[in-house]
Design a protein around this motif. Structure first.
Motif, PDB file in Angstrom:
ATOM      1  N   TRP A 155       9.988  13.428 -42.043  1.00  0.00           N
ATOM      2  CA  TRP A 155       8.562  12.475 -41.589  1.00  0.00           C
ATOM      3  C   TRP A 155       8.753  11.900 -40.284  1.00  0.00           C
ATOM      4  O   TRP A 155       9.893  11.866 -39.704  1.00  0.00           O
ATOM      5  N   ASP A 156       7.351  11.723 -39.682  1.00  0.00           N
ATOM      6  CA  ASP A 156       7.617  12.101 -38.662  1.00  0.00           C
ATOM      7  C   ASP A 156       6.302  10.884 -38.868  1.00  0.00           C
ATOM      8  O   ASP A 156       5.551  10.676 -37.434  1.00  0.00           O
ATOM      9  N   GLY A 157       5.791  10.594 -39.703  1.00  0.00           N
ATOM     10  CA  GLY A 157       4.484   9.704 -39.386  1.00  0.00           C
ATOM     11  C   GLY A 157       2.619  10.359 -39.919  1.00  0.00           C
ATOM     12  O   GLY A 157       1.808   9.299 -39.357  1.00  0.00           O
ATOM     13  N   ARG A 189       6.212   7.189 -33.826  1.00  0.00           N
ATOM     14  CA  ARG A 189       4.834   6.865 -34.041  1.00  0.00           C
ATOM     15  C   ARG A 189       4.773   4.929 -34.801  1.00  0.00           C
ATOM     16  O   ARG A 189       4.109   4.428 -33.605  1.00  0.00           O
ATOM     17  N   SER A 190       5.442   4.986 -35.398  1.00  0.00           N
ATOM     18  CA  SER A 190       5.363   3.379 -35.771  1.00  0.00           C
ATOM     19  C   SER A 190       6.835   2.815 -36.796  1.00  0.00           C
ATOM     20  O   SER A 190       6.958   3.844 -37.474  1.00  0.00           O
ATOM     21  N   ASP A 191       7.711   2.503 -36.408  1.00  0.00           N
ATOM     22  CA  ASP A 191       8.741   2.066 -37.533  1.00  0.00           C
ATOM     23  C   ASP A 191       8.430   1.625 -38.450  1.00  0.00           C
ATOM     24  O   ASP A 191       9.123   1.337 -40.018  1.00  0.00           O
ATOM     25  N   ASN A 192       7.715   0.453 -38.242  1.00  0.00           N
ATOM     26  CA  ASN A 192       6.612  -0.278 -39.581  1.00  0.00           C
ATOM     27  C   ASN A 192       6.690   0.367 -40.373  1.00  0.00           C
ATOM     28  O   ASN A 192       6.304  -0.071 -41.405  1.00  0.00           O
ATOM     29  N   LEU A 193       5.810   1.435 -40.410  1.00  0.00           N
ATOM     30  CA  LEU A 193       5.149   3.134 -40.715  1.00  0.00           C
ATOM     31  C   LEU A 193       6.417   3.625 -41.913  1.00  0.00           C
ATOM     32  O   LEU A 193       6.367   3.413 -43.078  1.00  0.00           O
ATOM     33  N   VAL A 198       9.380   3.879 -46.264  1.00  0.00           N
ATOM     34  CA  VAL A 198      10.673   3.512 -47.339  1.00  0.00           C
ATOM     35  C   VAL A 198      10.644   2.853 -48.688  1.00  0.00           C
ATOM     36  O   VAL A 198      11.321   3.345 -49.691  1.00  0.00           O
ATOM     37  N   GLU A 199       9.926   2.216 -48.769  1.00  0.00           N
ATOM     38  CA  GLU A 199       9.436   0.883 -49.633  1.00  0.00           C
ATOM     39  C   GLU A 199       9.113   1.647 -50.696  1.00  0.00           C
ATOM     40  O   GLU A 199       9.247   1.650 -51.952  1.00  0.00           O
ATOM     41  N   ALA A 200       7.589   1.997 -50.233  1.00  0.00           N
ATOM     42  CA  ALA A 200       6.883   3.040 -51.107  1.00  0.00           C
ATOM     43  C   ALA A 200       7.455   3.946 -52.099  1.00  0.00           C
ATOM     44  O   ALA A 200       7.664   3.417 -53.268  1.00  0.00           O
ATOM     45  N   LEU A 201       8.374   4.576 -51.810  1.00  0.00           N
ATOM     46  CA  LEU A 201       9.726   5.629 -52.164  1.00  0.00           C
ATOM     47  C   LEU A 201       9.894   4.398 -53.298  1.00  0.00           C
ATOM     48  O   LEU A 201      10.952   5.343 -53.937  1.00  0.00           O
ATOM     49  N   LYS A 202      11.321   3.641 -52.875  1.00  0.00           N
ATOM     50  CA  LYS A 202      11.611   3.060 -53.179  1.00  0.00           C
ATOM     51  C   LYS A 202      11.178   2.635 -54.822  1.00  0.00           C
ATOM     52  O   LYS A 202      11.670   1.892 -55.983  1.00  0.00           O
ATOM     53  N   HIS A 203      10.083   2.038 -54.274  1.00  0.00           N
ATOM     54  CA  HIS A 203       9.470   1.312 -55.073  1.00  0.00           C
ATOM     55  C   HIS A 203       8.915   2.462 -56.489  1.00  0.00           C
ATOM     56  O   HIS A 203       8.380   2.064 -57.828  1.00  0.00           O
ATOM     57  N   SER A 204       9.348   3.479 -56.244  1.00  0.00           N
ATOM     58  CA  SER A 204       8.475   5.003 -57.338  1.00  0.00           C
ATOM     59  C   SER A 204       9.561   4.951 -58.217  1.00  0.00           C
ATOM     60  O   SER A 204       8.897   5.832 -58.189  1.00  0.00           O
ATOM     61  N   GLY A 205      10.686   4.347 -57.386  1.00  0.00           N
ATOM     62  CA  GLY A 205      11.560   4.833 -58.751  1.00  0.00           C
ATOM     63  C   GLY A 205      13.477   5.730 -58.375  1.00  0.00           C
ATOM     64  O   GLY A 205      14.347   6.079 -59.040  1.00  0.00           O
ATOM     65  N   LEU A 206      12.786   5.580 -56.564  1.00  0.00           N
ATOM     66  CA  LEU A 206      13.749   6.692 -56.219  1.00  0.00           C
ATOM     67  C   LEU A 206      14.996   6.053 -55.660  1.00  0.00           C
ATOM     68  O   LEU A 206      14.502   4.737 -54.912  1.00  0.00           O
ATOM     69  N   GLU A 207      15.593   6.706 -55.383  1.00  0.00           N
ATOM     70  CA  GLU A 207      17.223   5.642 -54.394  1.00  0.00           C
ATOM     71  C   GLU A 207      17.099   6.473 -53.114  1.00  0.00           C
ATOM     72  O   GLU A 207      17.265   7.491 -52.909  1.00  0.00           O
ATOM     73  N   VAL A 208      16.441   5.235 -51.903  1.00  0.00           N
ATOM     74  CA  VAL A 208      16.618   6.377 -50.094  1.00  0.00           C
ATOM     75  C   VAL A 208      17.055   5.475 -49.821  1.00  0.00           C
ATOM     76  O   VAL A 208      17.387   4.536 -49.159  1.00  0.00           O
ATOM     77  N   ALA A 209      18.007   7.009 -48.813  1.00  0.00           N
ATOM     78  CA  ALA A 209      18.597   7.605 -47.658  1.00  0.00           C
ATOM     79  C   ALA A 209      18.059   7.034 -46.488  1.00  0.00           C
ATOM     80  O   ALA A 209      16.632   8.430 -46.927  1.00  0.00           O
ATOM     81  N   LEU A 210      18.039   6.945 -45.459  1.00  0.00           N
ATOM     82  CA  LEU A 210      17.229   7.290 -44.235  1.00  0.00           C
ATOM     83  C   LEU A 210      18.198   7.802 -43.358  1.00  0.00           C
ATOM     84  O   LEU A 210      19.436   7.132 -42.845  1.00  0.00           O
TER      85      LEU A 210
END
Length: 270
Positions: A155-157, A189-193, A198-210
């Motif tokens: 991911w690079d935004g 590009r944007s840490d906020n993006l 990451v937040e969207a992936l978590k809400h989709s039901g995934l356990e997310v690591a960065l």
């Protein structure tokens, strides 16, 4: 709605391996997808400049192609029947098809095309990448289990990365974990993006690591693949950064590095 996976099988210049058939079947089975195999048994009427062939040479070559095609089809049907996977077969003569529908055009009808990453397969990979409008699942030579529980996303935004993640959906419906790999080769590009994604992936039901990785002069492709492997990813998802006007170079940057040294099943999207 079932995903539709596409497996091109070839006899020339390189015969498809039994491993790619097994892998395509396993991936389709685990993702609840249908598998459509297209068979390209090309006639060898055209030869390299300066080469001469007798009619017997041409006949023997074409007979070899037919024999190989029969073996591939037999193995495909036997393996699919063993796991109760319904496989559809589209037989096509490559020479005749060139005037009607090409492999890349046929691939537009399906969600994902599955290919084994070999040197001789590069022209087909290039054609599918630039002209199909569909993602390509590239597999290193060898056997893979097929289940996708853990994914890695480069991911690079960019819009390309976002499109790749979206195009991967037919392959990742069974996933429960994701590692988002952010390679710091330049200013982000944007840490906020990134946080939003990451937040969207978590809400989709995934356990997310960065995984925010740094190349530090090392090839960024190796860094990304190492991070995916370290995270035990079953599949790497990456946007392909190709330049259609420079097709002779095939791909640039990360994509070229992946093609040259593919270590993990990777879904590329252009």
């Amino acid at each position: 709605m079932k995903p539709q996976f596409h497996l091109p099988l070839t006899t020339h210049p390189e015969a498809s391996s039994f491993a790619i058939i097994e892998n395509a079947i396993q991936f389709s089975l685990h993702q609840g997808a249908d598998l459509v195999a297209s068979l390209y048994a090309g006639r060898r009427h055209g030869h390299e400049a300066g080469e001469t062939y007798s009619d017997d040479d041409v006949f023997q070559a074409e007979r070899f192609d037919r024999d190989v095609a029969a073996q591939l089809v037999r193995h495909l049907r036997e393996r699919a029947e063993r796991v109760c996977l319904d496989v559809r077969l589209v037989a096509a003569d490559a020479e005749a098809m060139s005037a009607t529908i090409k492999p890349a055009e046929l691939a537009r009808a399906y969600d994902v095309t599955i290919l084994e990453n070999t040197e001789l397969a590069r022209p087909l990979i290039e054609s599918l990448f630039f002209d199909s409008g569909r993602p390509v699942l590239l597999l290193p030579p060898g056997d893979f289990y097929g289940r996708i529980d853990n994914i890695a996303i480069a991911w690079d935004g960019s819009a390309t990365a976002a499109r790749a993640a979206s195009n991967a959906y037919p392959m990742i419906q069974s996933a429960t974990k994701a590692t988002v790999i952010c390679a710091r080769v330049a200013a982000p590009r944007s840490d906020n993006l990134l946080d939003r994604y990451v937040e969207a992936l978590k809400h989709s039901g995934l356990e997310v690591a960065l995984a925010a990785v740094h190349s530090d002069g090392e090839d960024v492709t190796s860094v990304i693949q190492d991070a995916a492997i370290e995270g035990h990813a079953d599949l790497l998802i990456a946007g392909a950064y190709g330049h259609a006007k420079l097709r002779e170079t095939l791909f640039g940057g990360v994509t070229r590095g992946l093609i040259d040294n593919l270590l993990i099943p990777t879904l590329l999207s252009h």
